[in-house]
Write an enzyme that holds these catalytic residues in place. Sequence first.
Site, mmCIF file in Angstrom:
data_model
loop_
_atom_site.group_PDB
_atom_site.id
_atom_site.type_symbol
_atom_site.label_atom_id
_atom_site.label_comp_id
_atom_site.label_asym_id
_atom_site.label_seq_id
_atom_site.Cartn_x
_atom_site.Cartn_y
_atom_site.Cartn_z
ATOM 1 N N PRO A 100 1.455 -1.238 0.062
ATOM 2 C CA PRO A 100 0.137 -0.703 0.070
ATOM 3 C C PRO A 100 1.046 1.322 -0.201
ATOM 4 O O PRO A 100 1.490 1.158 0.669
ATOM 5 C CB PRO A 100 -0.990 -0.079 1.472
ATOM 6 C CG PRO A 100 0.018 -1.492 2.155
ATOM 7 C CD PRO A 100 1.093 -1.714 1.142
ATOM 8 N N ALA A 103 2.178 4.068 3.747
ATOM 9 C CA ALA A 103 1.102 2.985 4.508
ATOM 10 C C ALA A 103 2.748 2.895 5.753
ATOM 11 O O ALA A 103 2.420 2.026 6.021
ATOM 12 C CB ALA A 103 1.103 1.766 4.496
ATOM 13 N N GLY A 106 7.804 2.152 2.773
ATOM 14 C CA GLY A 106 8.644 2.093 2.113
ATOM 15 C C GLY A 106 8.206 2.353 0.727
ATOM 16 O O GLY A 106 9.228 2.177 0.203
ATOM 17 N N ASP A 148 14.916 4.123 5.027
ATOM 18 C CA ASP A 148 14.177 3.785 4.394
ATOM 19 C C ASP A 148 15.373 2.752 2.800
ATOM 20 O O ASP A 148 14.518 2.350 2.259
ATOM 21 C CB ASP A 148 12.641 4.730 3.863
ATOM 22 C CG ASP A 148 12.094 4.180 4.985
ATOM 23 O OD1 ASP A 148 12.506 4.439 6.445
ATOM 24 O OD2 ASP A 148 10.573 5.347 4.827
HETATM 25 C C1 MEV Z 1 9.796 6.298 8.477
HETATM 26 O O1 MEV Z 1 10.003 5.358 7.659
HETATM 27 C C2 MEV Z 1 11.203 6.348 8.998
HETATM 28 C C3 MEV Z 1 11.397 7.698 9.923
HETATM 29 O O2 MEV Z 1 11.262 7.426 11.047
HETATM 30 C C4 MEV Z 1 11.654 9.132 9.286
HETATM 31 C C5 MEV Z 1 13.266 8.642 9.075
HETATM 32 O O3 MEV Z 1 13.836 7.652 8.894
HETATM 33 O O4 MEV Z 1 13.539 9.258 8.230
HETATM 34 C C6 MEV Z 1 9.798 8.222 10.903
#
Ligand code: MEV
Length: 310
Positions: A100, A103, A106, A148
């Site tokens: 999705p 969500a 990634g 990510d």
């Molecule tokens: C987002 O998938 C993860 C966070 O830690 C942001 C980041 O790592 O840049 C919230």
Amino acid sequence: MTIPLHPRAEAHGKVIVLGEHAVVYGYPAVAAGLPQGIVLEASPRPDPRLPITLTIPAWDLDLELHAGSDHPVARACLEVLAHCDGPVTGWALHGASALPARAGLGSSAALTVALARLVFGPDASIDDVVAASLAGERVFHGEPSGLDSRVAAQGGVLRYVRGEPPRSIVPGAPLPLCIIPSGIPRSTADQVARCRSRLEHLPSVVRPVLIAIGQAVESGIHAIEHGDLDTLGVLFDVAHGLLGALDVSSPALDRMAADARAAGARGAKLTGAGCGGCLLALAGDAPDAAARLTAAFPTLRPLFVEVAAS
Ligand code: MEV
């Protein structure tokens, strides 16, 4: 004649096991690649001067990548292509994904990694692909930690600290992860800003929360490597509470976490940016563990991913 692209590229989705938000401030995180990422295919348009198109039906995306576009996906893709010295016209890109979008799994990193691979080809170094992906991720998320993009490019289970080479983690026992989409979309940039605002408002209180998340990651990695799933489940619960203290949970996610535990999960936490997105539960080992979790969320379609052991 437009700049060539490779015909097909892939990238992983990701689920953050522990450490979201704190990772932005240099603390460790641990995340796992998801096989259900994206497959991106490129075919030449009949006229090489035509704009690049991007169609991803699963994410309701059907765009032309114009320099003046204000669509964040178009802008992010153009940043990636510019970073890679890729084409600006002449290609039709088609994506298929089982993730999705928006969500916390990634999707944007998967898209930007796969796009960079269409330009660089399958033998490109992970570092080059991650650098190109980050050019696009900055459009979506401001100053992402890079976690990510790294997991989208590399897959596996990784310990990640901003600015350091990641370390592969080998689970001592299979990890029975259950990802439950809340159906509530959220913006990573907004949640990162929420967390930052709490940190700036109350640094002496909130900094220890970030430190505790980092400690939970180190304990979690030890538990993963030793197959100690009961301890890992407790760490999920602790992490969910700490993320609530950072102001990135929500009543819906808190209820879902309680429902997952009541349905036999060893632990449950939000995953990704929070305030929507997905809940991550560590399933128990009862023979009906998956069925009970599925029954607890009849409308939300939990996704079960077993991360293999060594
Ligand atoms: C987002 O998938 C993860 C966070 O830690 C942001 C980041 O790592 O840049 C919230």
